[in-house]
Design an enzyme around this catalytic site. Structure first.
Site, mmCIF file in Angstrom:
data_model
loop_
_atom_site.group_PDB
_atom_site.id
_atom_site.type_symbol
_atom_site.label_atom_id
_atom_site.label_comp_id
_atom_site.label_asym_id
_atom_site.label_seq_id
_atom_site.Cartn_x
_atom_site.Cartn_y
_atom_site.Cartn_z
ATOM 1 N N TYR A 27 27.507 20.638 -11.700
ATOM 2 C CA TYR A 27 27.859 21.183 -13.010
ATOM 3 C C TYR A 27 26.676 21.990 -13.508
ATOM 4 O O TYR A 27 25.594 21.955 -12.933
ATOM 5 C CB TYR A 27 28.188 20.052 -13.994
ATOM 6 C CG TYR A 27 27.011 19.162 -14.283
ATOM 7 C CD1 TYR A 27 26.699 18.099 -13.441
ATOM 8 C CD2 TYR A 27 26.182 19.399 -15.377
ATOM 9 C CE1 TYR A 27 25.592 17.305 -13.678
ATOM 10 C CE2 TYR A 27 25.074 18.602 -15.613
ATOM 11 C CZ TYR A 27 24.793 17.567 -14.764
ATOM 12 O OH TYR A 27 23.693 16.798 -14.995
ATOM 13 N N SER A 60 16.968 19.963 -18.826
ATOM 14 C CA SER A 60 15.682 19.527 -19.372
ATOM 15 C C SER A 60 14.555 19.557 -18.345
ATOM 16 O O SER A 60 13.395 19.376 -18.696
ATOM 17 C CB SER A 60 15.791 18.155 -20.029
ATOM 18 O OG SER A 60 15.906 17.138 -19.077
ATOM 19 N N THR A 93 18.812 14.473 -20.033
ATOM 20 C CA THR A 93 18.242 13.134 -19.876
ATOM 21 C C THR A 93 17.018 13.098 -18.963
ATOM 22 O O THR A 93 16.254 12.140 -19.000
ATOM 23 C CB THR A 93 19.300 12.157 -19.306
ATOM 24 O OG1 THR A 93 19.714 12.628 -18.020
ATOM 25 C CG2 THR A 93 20.486 12.035 -20.234
ATOM 26 N N ASP A 94 16.833 14.161 -18.149
ATOM 27 C CA ASP A 94 15.765 14.081 -17.140
ATOM 28 C C ASP A 94 14.371 13.984 -17.761
ATOM 29 O O ASP A 94 13.503 13.294 -17.228
ATOM 30 C CB ASP A 94 15.822 15.304 -16.205
ATOM 31 C CG ASP A 94 16.993 15.224 -15.243
ATOM 32 O OD1 ASP A 94 17.660 14.170 -15.175
ATOM 33 O OD2 ASP A 94 17.242 16.224 -14.542
ATOM 34 N N LYS A 166 13.927 6.765 -18.076
ATOM 35 C CA LYS A 166 15.108 6.972 -17.233
ATOM 36 C C LYS A 166 14.837 6.269 -15.913
ATOM 37 O O LYS A 166 13.888 6.606 -15.198
ATOM 38 C CB LYS A 166 15.362 8.462 -17.011
ATOM 39 C CG LYS A 166 16.664 8.732 -16.261
ATOM 40 C CD LYS A 166 17.023 10.199 -16.196
ATOM 41 C CE LYS A 166 18.402 10.356 -15.561
ATOM 42 N NZ LYS A 166 18.820 11.760 -15.475
ATOM 43 N N GLU A 284 -13.824 -3.110 -12.981
ATOM 44 C CA GLU A 284 -14.503 -1.893 -12.490
ATOM 45 C C GLU A 284 -14.251 -0.671 -13.370
ATOM 46 O O GLU A 284 -14.934 0.344 -13.230
ATOM 47 C CB GLU A 284 -14.026 -1.511 -11.078
ATOM 48 C CG GLU A 284 -13.901 -2.607 -10.067
ATOM 49 C CD GLU A 284 -12.602 -3.378 -10.222
ATOM 50 O OE1 GLU A 284 -12.664 -4.460 -10.856
ATOM 51 O OE2 GLU A 284 -11.548 -2.929 -9.755
HETATM 52 C C1 SIN Z 1 19.059 17.559 -17.789
HETATM 53 O O1 SIN Z 1 18.150 16.749 -17.935
HETATM 54 O O2 SIN Z 1 19.161 18.584 -18.473
HETATM 55 C C2 SIN Z 1 20.093 17.347 -16.722
HETATM 56 C C3 SIN Z 1 20.472 15.927 -16.564
HETATM 57 C C4 SIN Z 1 21.063 15.303 -17.763
HETATM 58 O O3 SIN Z 1 21.060 15.776 -18.874
HETATM 59 O O4 SIN Z 1 21.568 14.171 -17.560
#
Ligand code: SIN
Length: 326
Positions: A27, A60, A93-94, A166, A284
């Site tokens: 898509y 995104s 969502t990315d 995510k 450390e």
């Molecule tokens: C995006 O991050 O733009 C593509 C994937 C999504 O929105 O789930």
């Protein structure tokens, strides 16, 4: 409040995505403009006055500091408007966790700011975008959302920006909060918060700037050699985040290369490539001049380090304090 006035800022993503088929996976994100989207929302019949603005229309993965700059300006204007009760940002969502965290660090907590996305495009069977958006409206309309920083709504869960991750590439249950889980549960008609607001009436923690310093992420793997560090760090680099194995670990030759950078005054933050990766300070770290990312994953550690460096902070102890309480 009678009917809430909500500002909706669209940036693209799958929530605005379309496909040629209702069942195939391919898509195009960011195809539905804000007017068309608000038309779909109006059909839900939820009592709210929505004002929309198209800030961007990207998947995104193409989110940039320039878009963040426009988005931050639009949210700030909405927050300053006495008529506005809350702000909703539609987003892919990315990288929504990065945008949410950046906004969380650079906005006051005086009005609800809620980011929302979808895992399935609008033309798909079982599109989750409208349901998620209706849930986001519920959250953005609640004055008690304001003192919790920027929030992300996915499915029926409300996440704080500092926690949201995510964790799945597919399916509608793709997000988790780490280490605190979700901070609320929401449906279009109900909202339950887990605990009281923790940032009531706070100002912005950092001034927003689009010219963020160059801070690459070094992804550690078995067999890594120190020349990866040399190839990653250029004259423009101002700090490094290590996406280490386990609890922020790295091969010894790589550690030595990073110690040399830290000794020259370049902040080095140890995060983890593990999903639920809590990275605490190790003995450390003092001698190495390293910072432990604690509960922030590498991509969020990068944003906090950029903010700190942009504000002139390079002292490892001061940077550690900021990571201890993001
Ligand atoms: C995006 O991050 O733009 C593509 C994937 C999504 O929105 O789930």
């Amino acid at each position: 409040m009678s009917i809430p006035n909500l500002t909706v800022l669209a940036t693209g993503g799958t929530i605005a995505g379309k496909a040629d088929s209702a069942t195939r996976h391919e898509y195009r994100p960011g195809q539905i403009g804000i007017e068309e989207f608000l038309g779909l929302v109006a059909d839900l019949g939820i009592a709210a006055n929505l004002t929309g603005e198209q800030v961007a229309a990207v998947g995104s993965e193409d989110m940039t500091p320039a878009i963040w700059h426009r988005l931050h300006g639009a949210i700030s204007a909405a927050i300053a408007d006495p008529e506005c009760n809350g702000v909703i940002v539609t987003h892919g969502t990315d990288t929504v966790e990065e945008t949410a965290f950046l906004l969380d660090l650079t906005l006051p907590t005086t009005k609800p700011v809620v980011l929302v996305g979808a895992m399935r495009p609008a033309t798909a069977v079982g599109y989750d975008g409208l349901r998620n958006f209706a849930n986001a409206m519920r959250v953005a309309s609640d004055p008690h959302a304001a003192g919790r920083g920027v929030l992300v709504v996915m499915g029926e869960r409300v996440f704080a920006a500092r926690d949201v991750r995510k964790t799945r590439t597919r399916g509608t249950d793709a997000f988790q909060g780490f280490p605190r889980g979700s901070v609320g549960l929401v449906t279009p008609s109900s909202l339950d918060w887990f605990g009281a607001p923790w940032r009531t009436g706070e100002g912005a923690r950092f001034a927003f700037r689009a010219d963020l310093p160059d801070v690459p992420i070094l992804f550690v793997h078995a067999g890594m050699t120190p020349d990866y560090v040399e190839r990653l760090v250029t004259d423009h680099t101002r700090g490094v985040v290590v996406s280490g194995v386990g609890e922020g670990n790295m091969p010894e030759p790589v550690r030595q290369a990073l110690v040399a950078l830290a000794a020259r005054g370049m902040p080095v933050v140890r995060a983890s490539r593990v999903d639920e990766g809590l990275v605490d300070r190790e003995p450390e770290d003092d001698a190495n001049r390293f910072v432990a990312a604690r509960a922030l994953n590498p991509q969020k550690a990068r944003i906090l380090l950029q903010m700190l460096i942009a504000a002139g902070e390079t002292d490892p102890a001061a940077i550690q304090r900021a990571f201890d309480n993001p």
